[in-house]
Write an enzyme that holds these catalytic residues in place. Structure first.
Site, PDB file in Angstrom:
ATOM      1  N   ALA A  98      10.540  24.735  31.864  1.00  0.00           N
ATOM      2  CA  ALA A  98      11.273  25.472  33.082  1.00  0.00           C
ATOM      3  C   ALA A  98       9.899  26.140  33.575  1.00  0.00           C
ATOM      4  CB  ALA A  98      12.548  26.452  32.567  1.00  0.00           C
ATOM      5  N   GLU A  99      10.050  27.236  34.863  1.00  0.00           N
ATOM      6  CA  GLU A  99       8.295  27.514  35.250  1.00  0.00           C
ATOM      7  C   GLU A  99       8.058  28.444  34.392  1.00  0.00           C
ATOM      8  OE1 GLU A  99       6.996  30.116  39.541  1.00  0.00           O
ATOM      9  OE2 GLU A  99       9.034  29.175  39.274  1.00  0.00           O
ATOM     10  N   LYS A 143      21.672  44.840  32.591  1.00  0.00           N
ATOM     11  CA  LYS A 143      21.803  45.621  31.934  1.00  0.00           C
ATOM     12  C   LYS A 143      20.831  47.134  32.095  1.00  0.00           C
ATOM     13  CE  LYS A 143      25.018  43.195  30.964  1.00  0.00           C
ATOM     14  NZ  LYS A 143      25.373  42.181  31.503  1.00  0.00           N
ATOM     15  N   ALA A 200      12.696  16.914  30.116  1.00  0.00           N
ATOM     16  CA  ALA A 200      13.168  15.656  29.371  1.00  0.00           C
ATOM     17  C   ALA A 200      14.603  14.583  29.724  1.00  0.00           C
ATOM     18  CB  ALA A 200      13.605  16.021  27.964  1.00  0.00           C
ATOM     19  N   GLY A 203      30.192  32.185  39.508  1.00  0.00           N
ATOM     20  CA  GLY A 203      30.198  31.676  38.648  1.00  0.00           C
ATOM     21  C   GLY A 203      29.350  30.637  38.310  1.00  0.00           C
ATOM     22  N   HIS A 241      34.072  65.082  14.494  1.00  0.00           N
ATOM     23  CA  HIS A 241      34.631  65.589  15.296  1.00  0.00           C
ATOM     24  C   HIS A 241      34.022  66.417  16.218  1.00  0.00           C
ATOM     25  CE1 HIS A 241      37.647  67.739  18.799  1.00  0.00           C
ATOM     26  NE2 HIS A 241      37.137  68.491  17.864  1.00  0.00           N
TER      27      HIS A 241
END
Length: 461
Positions: free
Chosen positions: A38-39, A54, A117, A270, A444
């Site tokens: 991957a780059e 997030k 690969a 998706g 509480h």
């Protein structure tokens, strides 16, 4: 000239599952390699998934609270999104995580190979572009997933955003049509709306968040509509086209022809396993109808020398499960005790607001197994802490086996549900009963205290 090297254990893909597998394999074997072409190193979660999304979602939550200032007796003259500044903060946060993961992958105790690969037989891969051949006692496939472009009329031909694009936005779009109603679609639809865009969300099925309960989806649906998201469910898309500076989506909804227009289109329909070009057929690695690699309880594929984990296998595309799957595969491959993952203890969180979180098996699962259960629910709009926080959407729910009293599952829809669910997740994993949990001192006023109410109902039974 191409060469050949042999390793004890080779991981293909250096994301969450892959790094976990390499780390655990290295505990028992000296010669471990990670192949990742991957780059950018780091994997989906850190670079284009959990952490960047997030980070931005939390910024939007802070903005949303600031805009509600008058509810809390505050005078905040203006609160608006600075998308460029949000992007700068996101990049700083992600770089911290990314640099740490790169350091892990590049550590001296692994051989890191920055190529792609392709299997040419059951125990050999060829590297591209070098042409070198790598053999191994065992392989682990953990190449993650990529955005899916389903066969929706006009989608492939119409310029559109993916989640990657939205997570890199440095300007506020005027309007966005969001296709889909899953976790990513819902999280990003709410982010864009809170940032200030007009959002039209179009979902094929009758409700959003189909993997959550119907009650949970109903709460989030109400919150979305209250915030101004134009949500349409139970639709059938007829066509998508570009018309001037707008995207036009035509669809059937409530038995009539409808049309939506916006300046931008987000495909959030998706993801699919990233398996293209891996040569799985040459390796004798089979996939199922979903396109995911088929594995047994130890993450072993149809080729005994090859394991797989993470998004390429499912059954849930969740980071902590990817880590567990990678660790399990490495232990099994190196001949150590390897206890299969107990999916009955599954924990899941959706970072909408209100959040949706669950742990354990569902009531429907229990019914299928012939287990008689008792369940109890308590709403956030009758709970002191959530009322004073202005966080009254949602509820908590827990269910237990009538014959043993043990908690089997729980669901929380509301403020900080992703944090609150872990109290129940621990109880479910440890086999606790409602009576056991009522021995805890529930302080509480806290949000966590809300669990004591359904637990009292269950213990009373």
């Amino acid at each position: 000239m191409a060469g050949e090297r042999h390793f004890d254990f080779v991981v293909i893909g250096g994301g969450s599952a892959g790094y976990a597998a390499a780390r655990v394999a290295r505990e028992a074997r000296d010669n471990v390699a990670i192949i990742d072409g991957a780059e950018h190193l780091g994997g989906l979660c850190i670079l284009r998934g959990c952490m960047p999304s997030k980070t931005l979602i939390y910024s939007a939550e802070v903005l949303h609270l600031a805009q509600r200032g008058r509810e809390f007796g505050l005078v905040i003259p203006e609160a608006r999104a600075d998308m460029a500044a949000m992007q700068r903060r996101k990049r700083e946060v992600i770089e911290d995580f990314g640099s740490y993961r790169r350091g892990q992958l590049e550590a001296d105790h692994f051989t890191l190979i920055r190529e792609r690969a392709r299997f040419v037989d059951e125990r050999t891969v060829v590297l591209e572009p070098s042409g070198d051949r790598i053999t191994a006692d065992h392989f682990m496939i953990s190449t993650g997933s990529v955005v899916n472009v389903p066969d929706v009329p006009g989608l492939a031909e119409t310029p559109h955003w993916t989640s990657d694009d939205v997570l890199d936005l440095d300007f506020l779009p005027e309007s966005v049509i969001v296709l889909g109603g899953g976790i990513v679609a819902c999280e990003l639809a709410q982010f864009l709306r809170r940032a200030g865009s007009r959002v039209i969300q179009i979902q094929r099925s009758g409700r959003i968040l189909r993997n959550a309960s119907e009650d949970a989806a109903a709460v989030v649906t109400q919150a979305f509509r209250d915030e101004g998201i134009e949500l349409h469910t139970g639709t059938a898309i007829r066509g998508i086209r570009r018309e001037g500076d707008q995207v036009v989506v035509t669809y059937d909804c409530d038995g009539k022809a409808c049309e939506a227009r916006a300046t931008h289109l987000l495909n959030a329909l998706g993801r699919r396993p990233a398996l293209d070009g891996l040569g799985l057929e040459a390796a004798g690695v089979k996939t199922g109808e979903s396109g995911m690699i088929t594995v047994n309880e130890h993450q072993r594929t149809s080729n005994p020398a090859v394991y797989a984990g993470g998004d390429v296998t499912g059954p849930h595309e969740i980071v902590h499960l990817a880590v567990m799957q990678g660790e399990l595969a490495a232990r099994h491959a190196t001949g150590r005790p390897a206890e299969p993952i107990d999916y009955d203890h599954l924990t899941g969180v959706t970072f909408t607001d209100p959040q949706v979180a669950s742990a354990g098996i569902t009531p429907a699962d229990a019914e299928k197994r012939g287990i008689r259960i008792k369940s109890a629910t308590y709403p956030f709009d009758d709970h002191g802490r959530s009322i004073l926080m202005g966080a009254t959407y949602g509820y908590v729910k827990a269910w237990a086996d009538v014959s043993t009293g043990k908690l089997l599952g729980a669901e929380c829809v509301g403020k900080d549900a992703g944090e609150l669910i872990h109290g129940m997740a621990i109880a479910i994993t440890l086999g606790a009963t409602a009576r056991d949990l009522l021995r805890v001192q529930w302080y509480h006023p806290t949000l966590s205290e809300i669990w004591s109410y359904p637990l009292e109902d269950l213990a009373g039974e």
